[in-house]
Design an enzyme around this catalytic site. Structure first.
Site, mmCIF file in Angstrom:
data_model
loop_
_atom_site.group_PDB
_atom_site.id
_atom_site.type_symbol
_atom_site.label_atom_id
_atom_site.label_comp_id
_atom_site.label_asym_id
_atom_site.label_seq_id
_atom_site.Cartn_x
_atom_site.Cartn_y
_atom_site.Cartn_z
ATOM 1 N N GLU A 155 0.811 -1.220 0.000
ATOM 2 C CA GLU A 155 0.000 0.000 0.000
ATOM 3 C C GLU A 155 0.839 1.262 0.000
ATOM 4 O O GLU A 155 0.501 2.245 -0.665
ATOM 5 C CB GLU A 155 -0.937 0.024 1.213
ATOM 6 C CG GLU A 155 -1.798 1.279 1.229
ATOM 7 C CD GLU A 155 -2.784 1.332 2.379
ATOM 8 O OE1 GLU A 155 -3.660 2.203 2.335
ATOM 9 O OE2 GLU A 155 -2.661 0.531 3.309
ATOM 10 N N ASP A 187 -0.487 -4.969 3.438
ATOM 11 C CA ASP A 187 -0.947 -3.740 4.075
ATOM 12 C C ASP A 187 -0.275 -3.690 5.441
ATOM 13 O O ASP A 187 -0.611 -4.464 6.341
ATOM 14 C CB ASP A 187 -2.470 -3.720 4.222
ATOM 15 C CG ASP A 187 -2.977 -2.323 4.580
ATOM 16 O OD1 ASP A 187 -2.174 -1.519 5.088
ATOM 17 O OD2 ASP A 187 -4.161 -2.045 4.351
ATOM 18 N N ILE A 210 -0.243 -1.486 7.941
ATOM 19 C CA ILE A 210 -1.160 -1.146 9.023
ATOM 20 C C ILE A 210 -2.522 -0.884 8.387
ATOM 21 O O ILE A 210 -2.747 0.181 7.817
ATOM 22 C CB ILE A 210 -0.708 0.087 9.834
ATOM 23 C CG1 ILE A 210 0.670 -0.122 10.442
ATOM 24 C CG2 ILE A 210 -1.728 0.410 10.928
ATOM 25 C CD1 ILE A 210 1.190 1.069 11.244
ATOM 26 N N ASP A 211 -3.409 -1.845 8.474
ATOM 27 C CA ASP A 211 -4.763 -1.619 7.991
ATOM 28 C C ASP A 211 -5.582 -1.102 9.166
ATOM 29 O O ASP A 211 -5.783 -1.805 10.156
ATOM 30 C CB ASP A 211 -5.368 -2.904 7.428
ATOM 31 C CG ASP A 211 -6.697 -2.633 6.757
ATOM 32 O OD1 ASP A 211 -6.785 -1.618 6.051
ATOM 33 O OD2 ASP A 211 -7.640 -3.407 6.943
ATOM 34 N N THR A 246 -5.073 2.660 9.771
ATOM 35 C CA THR A 246 -4.085 3.657 10.194
ATOM 36 C C THR A 246 -4.715 4.732 11.077
ATOM 37 O O THR A 246 -4.110 5.165 12.067
ATOM 38 C CB THR A 246 -3.421 4.304 8.962
ATOM 39 O OG1 THR A 246 -2.726 3.288 8.221
ATOM 40 C CG2 THR A 246 -2.426 5.369 9.380
ATOM 41 N N ASP A 289 -5.938 -4.612 1.200
ATOM 42 C CA ASP A 289 -6.890 -4.634 2.312
ATOM 43 C C ASP A 289 -7.588 -5.983 2.460
ATOM 44 O O ASP A 289 -8.001 -6.356 3.562
ATOM 45 C CB ASP A 289 -7.981 -3.568 2.114
ATOM 46 C CG ASP A 289 -7.500 -2.156 2.357
ATOM 47 O OD1 ASP A 289 -6.458 -1.988 3.002
ATOM 48 O OD2 ASP A 289 -8.182 -1.216 1.910
#
Length: 294
Positions: free
Chosen positions: A77, A101, A103-104, A106, A235
């Site tokens: 990402e 990802d 940190i999905d 954030t 995601d």
């Protein structure tokens, strides 16, 4: 116990997710909200955020994958993965692909709200085959690999979807709305929620993390997840495997009964047991907002 043909990829994804979790926790000193988070925050666009922790984690995870599988393609990402880029709706490259990802969730991370997940998915021949989602704040590790024979595991224990939910009336639904604030998008999103509530929806939640939502569907903690406009393939790639291996379906919310396909750009998803997904989609109707317009 049989092993998945993708066991090596699964083990790498778990190791990378746990390492990522250690980094994420290092930026968060307590539970007092955003004042205890040390990560520098930038705005991508509108209300969409990115932090130095996102890029730090993605660099580390990407390097771990490159060291183990140097010929594989990595789609990340935060642009640290040196991956091929595609426009809205463009098909994915074929072959061996990793979707990361770092940190999905954030915005949740910035506010120390604990729905935060590392999401690492592996695709082969255009199909997600391995999924690992790790929440470092709850220490919850969700994992699944095609052909393993054990389904989806949460901290080593088998989990299944909520098979008791068959309609909106007995469904705990989680629905992210995302960061778009265009009038037509907001109106369509809120109208959809009204339709579910008026149809007798048991419960409505919004967590802010697509990967965590899919993991919660896979473990039966929520019945169904719907989102028109998830951020990108990173995601949902890992979570798709979790739900599928736990007995559920992951459909494109724009096309009833059609399995979600990995494409670049924003997408639409509805995941859960087949019957409840059918009813959630029936009540919602097909979304009309197209992301290529904006």
């Amino acid at each position: 116990m049989s092993q998945s043909p993708y066991q090596a990829e699964l083990e790498l994804a778990k190791s990378a997710a746990i390492k990522a979790g250690e980094i994420i926790r290092s930026y968060s000193a307590g539970t007092s909200g955003r004042s205890s988070n040390s990560a520098t925050v930038c705005v991508k666009s509108g209300v969409d955020l990115v932090t130095e922790a996102d890029t730090h984690v993605e660099k580390v995870v990407t390097q771990m994958i490159k060291d183990a599988f140097p010929e594989d393609i990595i789609v990340g990402e935060e642009d640290q993965a040196e991956c091929p880029k595609g426009g809205q709706g463009d098909p994915f490259p074929s072959g061996r692909i990793w979707c990361v990802d770092p940190i999905d969730g954030t915005t949740n991370f910035v506010h120390n709200y604990p729905f935060v997940a590392v999401s690492i998915g592996f695709m082969h021949q255009s199909i997600p085959r391995v999924g690992v989602v790790y929440n470092p704040f709850t220490d919850s590790l969700y994992e699944a690999a095609e052909g393993s024979g054990v389904g989806t595991l949460l901290n080593g224990q088998p989990v299944r979807i909520d098979s008791d939910a068959t309609s909106v009336e007995d469904c705990l639904l989680v629905n992210n709305i995302g960061h778009y604030r265009y009038d037509d998008f907001v109106d369509e999103s809120t109208d959809r929620v009204k339709k579910w509530l008026k149809a007798g929806l048991r419960g409505y939640r919004a967590s802010g993390s697509a990967a965590q939502n899919l993991a919660h569907v896979a473990s039966g903690q929520v019945s169904c997840y719907y989102e028109h406009g998830y951020g990108g393939p990173w995601d949902v790639c890992a979570g798709m495997v979790l739900v599928r291996e736990a007995g559920g379906v992951v459909w494109d919310a724009r096309e009833d009964g059609t399995d979600l396909q990995m494409r670049f750009g924003k997408g639409s998803v509805c995941a859960g047991g087949k019957k409840v997904v059918e009813d959630v989609l029936r009540v919602a109707g097909k979304p009309t907002f197209t992301f290529s317009e904006k």
